[in-house]
Design a protein around this motif. Structure first.
Motif, PDB file in Angstrom:
ATOM      1  N   GLU A  85       0.853  -1.186   0.000  1.00 27.25           N
ATOM      2  CA  GLU A  85       0.000   0.000   0.000  1.00 27.25           C
ATOM      3  C   GLU A  85       0.887   1.234   0.000  1.00 27.25           C
ATOM      4  O   GLU A  85       1.880   1.299   0.731  1.00 27.25           O
ATOM      5  CB  GLU A  85      -0.936   0.035   1.213  1.00 27.25           C
ATOM      6  CG  GLU A  85      -1.866   1.233   1.159  1.00 27.25           C
ATOM      7  CD  GLU A  85      -2.845   1.334   2.318  1.00 27.25           C
ATOM      8  OE1 GLU A  85      -3.543   2.369   2.388  1.00 27.25           O
ATOM      9  OE2 GLU A  85      -2.916   0.400   3.129  1.00 27.25           O
ATOM     10  N   VAL A  86       0.518   2.208  -0.822  1.00 28.33           N
ATOM     11  CA  VAL A  86       1.268   3.461  -0.920  1.00 28.33           C
ATOM     12  C   VAL A  86       0.323   4.644  -0.727  1.00 28.33           C
ATOM     13  O   VAL A  86      -0.877   4.531  -0.965  1.00 28.33           O
ATOM     14  CB  VAL A  86       2.000   3.578  -2.280  1.00 28.33           C
ATOM     15  CG1 VAL A  86       3.028   2.473  -2.436  1.00 28.33           C
ATOM     16  CG2 VAL A  86       1.035   3.578  -3.443  1.00 28.33           C
ATOM     17  N   ASP A  87       0.891   5.769  -0.298  1.00 28.96           N
ATOM     18  CA  ASP A  87       0.065   6.966  -0.149  1.00 28.96           C
ATOM     19  C   ASP A  87       0.070   7.835  -1.397  1.00 28.96           C
ATOM     20  O   ASP A  87      -0.766   8.714  -1.551  1.00 28.96           O
ATOM     21  CB  ASP A  87       0.493   7.775   1.078  1.00 28.96           C
ATOM     22  CG  ASP A  87       1.920   8.287   0.997  1.00 28.96           C
ATOM     23  OD1 ASP A  87       2.652   7.951   0.036  1.00 28.96           O
ATOM     24  OD2 ASP A  87       2.332   9.015   1.925  1.00 28.96           O
ATOM     25  N   ASP A  88       1.000   7.584  -2.326  1.00 27.91           N
ATOM     26  CA  ASP A  88       1.120   8.359  -3.561  1.00 27.91           C
ATOM     27  C   ASP A  88       1.541   7.400  -4.671  1.00 27.91           C
ATOM     28  O   ASP A  88       2.727   7.119  -4.840  1.00 27.91           O
ATOM     29  CB  ASP A  88       2.153   9.468  -3.370  1.00 27.91           C
ATOM     30  CG  ASP A  88       2.436  10.268  -4.636  1.00 27.91           C
ATOM     31  OD1 ASP A  88       1.743  10.073  -5.660  1.00 27.91           O
ATOM     32  OD2 ASP A  88       3.368  11.097  -4.600  1.00 27.91           O
ATOM     33  N   LEU A  89       0.573   6.887  -5.409  1.00 27.01           N
ATOM     34  CA  LEU A  89       0.839   5.851  -6.400  1.00 27.01           C
ATOM     35  C   LEU A  89       1.793   6.346  -7.496  1.00 27.01           C
ATOM     36  O   LEU A  89       2.792   5.690  -7.802  1.00 27.01           O
ATOM     37  CB  LEU A  89      -0.484   5.353  -6.998  1.00 27.01           C
ATOM     38  CG  LEU A  89      -0.424   4.168  -7.945  1.00 27.01           C
ATOM     39  CD1 LEU A  89       0.272   2.973  -7.319  1.00 27.01           C
ATOM     40  CD2 LEU A  89      -1.830   3.782  -8.365  1.00 27.01           C
ATOM     41  N   HIS A 135      -3.183   1.651  -4.024  1.00 26.49           N
ATOM     42  CA  HIS A 135      -3.613   2.901  -3.390  1.00 26.49           C
ATOM     43  C   HIS A 135      -5.121   2.864  -3.193  1.00 26.49           C
ATOM     44  O   HIS A 135      -5.864   2.418  -4.073  1.00 26.49           O
ATOM     45  CB  HIS A 135      -3.241   4.098  -4.265  1.00 26.49           C
ATOM     46  CG  HIS A 135      -3.596   5.398  -3.646  1.00 26.49           C
ATOM     47  ND1 HIS A 135      -4.793   6.039  -3.897  1.00 26.49           N
ATOM     48  CD2 HIS A 135      -2.937   6.169  -2.758  1.00 26.49           C
ATOM     49  CE1 HIS A 135      -4.838   7.154  -3.199  1.00 26.49           C
ATOM     50  NE2 HIS A 135      -3.736   7.266  -2.497  1.00 26.49           N
ATOM     51  N   TYR A 136      -5.560   3.308  -2.013  1.00 24.31           N
ATOM     52  CA  TYR A 136      -6.982   3.384  -1.679  1.00 24.31           C
ATOM     53  C   TYR A 136      -7.355   4.842  -1.445  1.00 24.31           C
ATOM     54  O   TYR A 136      -6.513   5.640  -1.022  1.00 24.31           O
ATOM     55  CB  TYR A 136      -7.281   2.596  -0.398  1.00 24.31           C
ATOM     56  CG  TYR A 136      -6.991   1.124  -0.507  1.00 24.31           C
ATOM     57  CD1 TYR A 136      -7.895   0.249  -1.107  1.00 24.31           C
ATOM     58  CD2 TYR A 136      -5.804   0.593  -0.001  1.00 24.31           C
ATOM     59  CE1 TYR A 136      -7.632  -1.106  -1.208  1.00 24.31           C
ATOM     60  CE2 TYR A 136      -5.534  -0.769  -0.092  1.00 24.31           C
ATOM     61  CZ  TYR A 136      -6.447  -1.598  -0.699  1.00 24.31           C
ATOM     62  OH  TYR A 136      -6.182  -2.941  -0.800  1.00 24.31           O
ATOM     63  N   ARG A 139      -6.682   5.509   3.534  1.00 22.99           N
ATOM     64  CA  ARG A 139      -5.629   4.579   3.941  1.00 22.99           C
ATOM     65  C   ARG A 139      -6.190   3.415   4.749  1.00 22.99           C
ATOM     66  O   ARG A 139      -7.058   3.585   5.588  1.00 22.99           O
ATOM     67  CB  ARG A 139      -4.593   5.273   4.815  1.00 22.99           C
ATOM     68  CG  ARG A 139      -3.679   6.177   4.093  1.00 22.99           C
ATOM     69  CD  ARG A 139      -2.625   6.688   5.048  1.00 22.99           C
ATOM     70  NE  ARG A 139      -1.767   7.645   4.407  1.00 22.99           N
ATOM     71  CZ  ARG A 139      -0.727   8.193   4.983  1.00 22.99           C
ATOM     72  NH1 ARG A 139      -0.429   7.907   6.234  1.00 22.99           N
ATOM     73  NH2 ARG A 139       0.013   9.055   4.339  1.00 22.99           N
TER      74      ARG A 139
END
Length: 142
Positions: A85-89, A135-136, A139
Motif C-alpha cells: 500500500e502506498v500513499d502516492d501511487l 492505493h486506496y 488509507r
C-alpha cells in the motif's frame, strides 16, 4: 511512501481449492472482486477482518486474455506477487522506476477492491520480483 504490505498474491486456476486450504489454515475470505483490466477474479483471505492486516489474495483468470495466463502456462500456480500500500501511487511508481524496477502497467488500473488503484512493476535481478503498488481513497494502514 510505502505504508506496508497490503497482500501477497497467489495465482491459480482453481480458486476454490486454494480457498479450502486457506480455510484449513484458519483464514476467512473477507472480500472478493474482479480486476477487469487484468481479466482476473480476486479473493482476499485474512485471519481477521481488520483492514490493516495483510491478506492473501487468490488470483484466478476469468477472461480468455487474462494477464496471468502466460504466467500460469510457464510457471504453474503459486506465489505471484507482493503488494504494498502506498500513499502516492504515481510518486512511488516514479521512485521505483528510478531504482531499477520495470513498469508493467502504462498507467494505474482499477483493482479488485472498491476504490483500489494498482500498478505492477517487475525487478528481474537479483530476485525476479513482481511488485504491485496499491492505493486506496482512504488509507487502510500507516
Amino acid at each position: 511512501m510505502i505504508l506496508g504490505i497490503d497482500h501477497v498474491g497467489v495465482v491459480t486456476e482453481d480458486a476454490a481449492a486454494v480457498g479450502a486450504f486457506l480455510d484449513a489454515l484458519g483464514m476467512t475470505r473477507t472480500e472478493d472482486g474482479t480486476a477487469p483490466d487484468y481479466g482476473v477474479s480476486c479473493d482476499f483471505w485474512q485471519f481477521s477482518p481488520a483492514a490493516a492486516e495483510p491478506a492473501v489474495e487468490v488470483v484466478a483468470p476469468i477472461a480468455p486474455d487474462a494477464a496471468v495466463h502466460d504466467y500460469l502456462g510457464n510457471n504453474g500456480p503459486g506465489l505471484y506477487h507482493v503488494a504494498f500500500e502506498v500513499d502516492d501511487l504515481e510518486g512511488e511508481l516514479s521512485r521505483l522506476r528510478r531504482n531499477g524496477f520495470i513498469p508493467i502497467d502504462r498507467e494505474p488500473c482499477r483493482g479488485a477492491r472498491p476504490g483500489m488503484r494498482v500498478a505492477f512493476l517487475y525487478l528481474p535481478k537479483p530476485a525476479a520480483f513482481l511488485v504491485e503498488l496499491v492505493h486506496y481513497p482512504t488509507r487502510r494502514r500507516g
